[in-house]
Design a protein around this motif. Structure first.
Motif, PDB file in Angstrom:
ATOM      1  N   LEU A 158      10.652  -7.657  -1.578  1.00  0.00           N
ATOM      2  CA  LEU A 158       9.713  -8.706  -1.151  1.00  0.00           C
ATOM      3  C   LEU A 158      10.259  -9.502   0.037  1.00  0.00           C
ATOM      4  CD1 LEU A 158       8.440 -10.121  -4.560  1.00  0.00           C
ATOM      5  CD2 LEU A 158       7.016  -9.149  -2.768  1.00  0.00           C
ATOM      6  N   ILE A 159      11.556  -9.767   0.030  1.00  0.00           N
ATOM      7  CA  ILE A 159      12.127 -10.596   1.100  1.00  0.00           C
ATOM      8  C   ILE A 159      11.900  -9.961   2.469  1.00  0.00           C
ATOM      9  CG2 ILE A 159      14.301 -11.464   2.059  1.00  0.00           C
ATOM     10  CD1 ILE A 159      15.101 -12.292  -0.746  1.00  0.00           C
ATOM     11  N   PRO A 160      12.280  -8.672   2.669  1.00  0.00           N
ATOM     12  CA  PRO A 160      11.970  -8.086   3.977  1.00  0.00           C
ATOM     13  C   PRO A 160      10.466  -8.024   4.265  1.00  0.00           C
ATOM     14  CG  PRO A 160      13.175  -6.530   2.593  1.00  0.00           C
ATOM     15  CD  PRO A 160      13.104  -7.793   1.838  1.00  0.00           C
ATOM     16  N   PHE A 211       8.180 -10.217   3.342  1.00  0.00           N
ATOM     17  CA  PHE A 211       7.770 -11.549   3.804  1.00  0.00           C
ATOM     18  C   PHE A 211       8.315 -11.822   5.211  1.00  0.00           C
ATOM     19  CE2 PHE A 211       6.939 -12.732  -0.718  1.00  0.00           C
ATOM     20  CZ  PHE A 211       5.646 -13.187  -0.519  1.00  0.00           C
ATOM     21  N   ALA A 212       9.557 -11.364   5.474  1.00  0.00           N
ATOM     22  CA  ALA A 212      10.133 -11.578   6.797  1.00  0.00           C
ATOM     23  C   ALA A 212       9.303 -10.876   7.857  1.00  0.00           C
ATOM     24  CB  ALA A 212      11.577 -11.078   6.830  1.00  0.00           C
ATOM     25  N   CYS A 216      14.390  -1.535   4.028  1.00  0.00           N
ATOM     26  CA  CYS A 216      14.150  -1.275   5.450  1.00  0.00           C
ATOM     27  C   CYS A 216      12.754  -0.689   5.659  1.00  0.00           C
ATOM     28  CB  CYS A 216      15.209  -0.315   5.994  1.00  0.00           C
ATOM     29  SG  CYS A 216      16.832  -1.065   6.086  1.00  0.00           S
ATOM     30  N   GLN A 258       9.519  -2.741   5.917  1.00  0.00           N
ATOM     31  CA  GLN A 258       9.222  -3.460   7.160  1.00  0.00           C
ATOM     32  C   GLN A 258       8.547  -2.564   8.194  1.00  0.00           C
ATOM     33  OE1 GLN A 258      13.158  -5.224   8.145  1.00  0.00           O
ATOM     34  NE2 GLN A 258      12.187  -7.123   7.514  1.00  0.00           N
TER      35      GLN A 258
END
Lengths: 395, 252
Positions: free
Chosen positions: B100-102, B104-105, B162, B165
């Motif tokens: 989730l973090i990538p 959202f980034a 990776c 994204q």
């Protein structure tokens, strides 16, 4: 096979509802253990808020600030200046304190967050001690030095008389929330317990509940997840397209604003601000509160704050005769020995008890009291096998 | 068309000339392997692509933009993701949160104080992250703590992070180092399957010739900081300079 899942919105809502009830009834259920009096429940609320804000920085991003008392002090001074210039209504005092402490946090955080780990901690400590020294001597015209800043009859207080009718006689100045004196206490009897319901406490409790709700939103939000990412692996965050500096700065400013709010609330019933509020021991205390209760948990910091303030106020008031009263059931020959041992841990020695409790928690319940309670609960409900499997997998 | 153009890159560390006038051109959609003996400068070169190091001289152009002098997070935001030699994951978070973090980034950019919505109400991002985990075969473990995974699974999780994204360029630093033969083959299959479906350009640094020859469209051989050969796998295999510099004689 360790499973962790964030509670859903319904669980959170019922948790918040329960929390609200628990906070609002604090003067009732704390009365039997001698902690229900207005001054102390108010301290529980204020330091609970302080610790909750500190936890947004330390619990989520892992940055350990040793200078958060500076923002507590800034909040107090701002609040008293607001009383002096604008009048005795606590609402503008609280709002201004949030703004000024956030600005202070922005400046100190901008510089301190250039470093991580122990260097960050030392920088924040240095800044806080600088603030303390400035308040104590250099900035005497603003802070009134070691005497502390007070509200005087001769102060302008331009809004007094506009919003509220403040006393004209020479009596002590009391903070006043649109006509309600903050020192007002209603005494009543609920289920045979004498209860003191204090206006100042409910003013603080409102901000504690609001602050906890905001903290909960942050914990469950993408922003909070990013902060936890910074704590776990800052390097990966940078290679994941996340600019970590503003994230940590935002967390620092938010926690600074919480501290400023707590500082203002300290002045709500007692409109007095002194430099000692910024001293490094005050910064250390909030660290202890958060670690004791559980860094990174929602309720832990408040629990830690409550325990420390309880010890500080109740245990420190114990003396030999109180112990004799409590241990009267023991046979005569054992009584003296027991009392002489126990008396080391109460009264002046309450720090000793706190130190022991802190050691026990850090060694045996590294996640703090809340995490410890959770894992014990998990074991009791038969989750023990799962837990040990996770420990093996982690090794 | 070349998506990554490296021209005349040199880097010196004290008395060591780590990179010496390196030229490299990576075609869009290709898998480009960089091989070479230990200390040849492979990792140094990779670090010059992600903002960890700035070369002393030379240019690195990605998709028409220079990658030099900008921060790692900015390079990621323009479409370059990296898998590390030792998996860099969020060990204390769940697998789902790791992805989730990538995600959202990618959606929110380098910084956004997105504090009001709940993560579990962000359906679009969540569905995306779950589908990536499903694709990579880790969906069943999505609520487990990432730190408890096996090394092979950690690597796969990092790849999922990776891939979530949708990078234009994926850099893989020894993606099968320390893996068993079975895990290595699984990783090769995964890279082929996922990479081809999305048409992601990849640069792979690898020691394992089996991996290199099964994946690469093109191979650059680096020795003592210089590219000594750049060609298709078939021609690289037969190149005597490569055999001498890297394979140390006839191939095993």
């Amino acid at each position: 096979m360790k499973l962790i899942s964030q509670p859903g919105p319904k669980t959170d809502f019922s948790m918040l509802l329960l929390f609200t009830i628990v906070v609002l009834t604090m003067p009732i259920w704390l009365a039997p253990i001698g902690a229900g009096y207005p001054d102390l429940v108010q301290k529980f609320a204020i330091y609970g808020l302080f610790a909750t804000g500190f936890n947004i920085l330390f619990g989520l991003t892992g940055y350990l600030s040793f200078g958060h008392a500076a923002f507590l002090g800034v909040g107090s001074y701002t609040a008293v200046w607001s009383f002096k210039l604008l009048g005795m209504n606590p609402v503008p005092a609280v709002l201004l304190a949030i703004v000024t402490s956030a600005i202070f946090a922005l400046l100190i955080g901008y510089i301190s967050l250039r470093r991580t780990g122990i260097y960050f901690s030392i920088l924040t400590l240095a800044f806080a001690q600088m603030c303390y020294q400035l308040a104590y001597s250099v900035l005497t015209p603003i802070t009134n030095g070691e005497t502390g800043l007070r509200v005087l009859q001769s102060d302008p207080r331009i809004l007094d008389g506009v919003i509220t009718s403040q006393t004209e006689d020479g009596g002590p100045l009391i903070t006043n929330f649109f006509g309600i004196d903050m020192t007002k206490t209603w005494e009543t009897n609920i289920f045979g317990i004498d209860v003191q319901l204090n206006a100042g406490f409910y003013f603080c409790a409102f901000f504690l509940i609001l602050g906890s709700y905001i903290a909960m939103r942050i914990f469950r939000s993408p922003f909070g997840m990013m902060l936890r990412g910074v704590k776990t692996n800052q390097n990966r965050m940078n290679y994941t397209g996340v600019n970590t500096r503003p994230y940590t700065l935002a967390a620092f400013v938010i926690s600074g604003a919480y501290a400023g709010l707590a500082g203002a609330l300290l002045c709500v019933t007692d409109p007095l601000a002194g430099a000692e509020r910024m001293f490094w021991t005050a910064s250390g205390e909030v660290v202890l509160m958060v670690i004791l209760g559980g860094a990174g948990t929602l309720m832990g910091p408040m629990l830690g704050a409550g325990i420390i303030k309880y010890f500080e106020n109740i245990l420190s008031a114990f003396n030999k005769s109180t112990l004799e009263g409590m241990l009267g059931f023991l046979p005569e020959n054992m009584l003296d020995g027991t009392i002489s041992v126990l008396s080391l841990f109460v009264g002046e020695g309450w720090h000793l008890t706190l130190g022991l409790l802190f050691m026990v928690v850090v060694i045996f319940l590294p996640g703090g009291l809340v995490e410890g309670a959770k894992s014990i609960l998990l074991k009791l409900t038969g989750g023990g096998s799962k837990k040990s499997a996770s420990a093996q997998a982690a090794e | 068309m070349a998506i990554l153009q490296v021209r005349g890159v040199s880097k010196r560390f004290g008395g060591l000339q780590a990179l010496n006038d390196v030229n490299l051109s990576v075609e869009e959609g290709h898998v480009h392997a960089i091989i070479g003996p230990n200390g040849a400068g492979k990792s140094t070169l990779l670090n010059c692509f992600v903002g960890k190091l700035d070369p002393d001289t030379g240019t690195v152009m990605f998709d028409g933009k220079s990658l030099l002098g900008i921060k790692p997070y900015e390079i990621n935001q323009i479409g370059v993701s990296r898998v590390f030699q030792t998996p860099e994951i969020f060990a204390d978070l769940t697998l789902l949160e790791n992805v989730l973090i990538p995600s959202f980034a990618k959606r929110d950019g380098g910084f956004k104080v997105n504090w009001w919505p709940r993560v579990d109400r962000e359906r679009v991002v969540r569905d995306h992250a779950e589908s990536v985990l499903e694709e990579i075969g880790l969906y069943d473990k999505r609520d487990e703590v990432a730190g408890s995974l096996s090394r092979g699974d950690k690597r796969r999780l990092e790849m999922a992070m990776c891939l979530s994204q949708d990078p234009k360029l994926l850099l893989l630093d020894e993606p099968t180092a320390g893996m068993s033969r079975a895990d290595t083959n699984a990783t090769i299959d995964l890279l082929k399957r996922v990479g081809e479906a999305r048409g992601i350009t990849k640069i792979v640094i690898e020691h394992d010739m089996h991996v290199v020859f099964s994946l690469a469209d093109k191979i650059s051989v680096l020795a003592q900081g210089t590219v000594i050969a750049e060609n298709t796998p078939e021609l690289i295999k037969g190149d005597p300079r490569v055999q001498e510099a890297y394979l140390g004689g006839p191939q095993e």
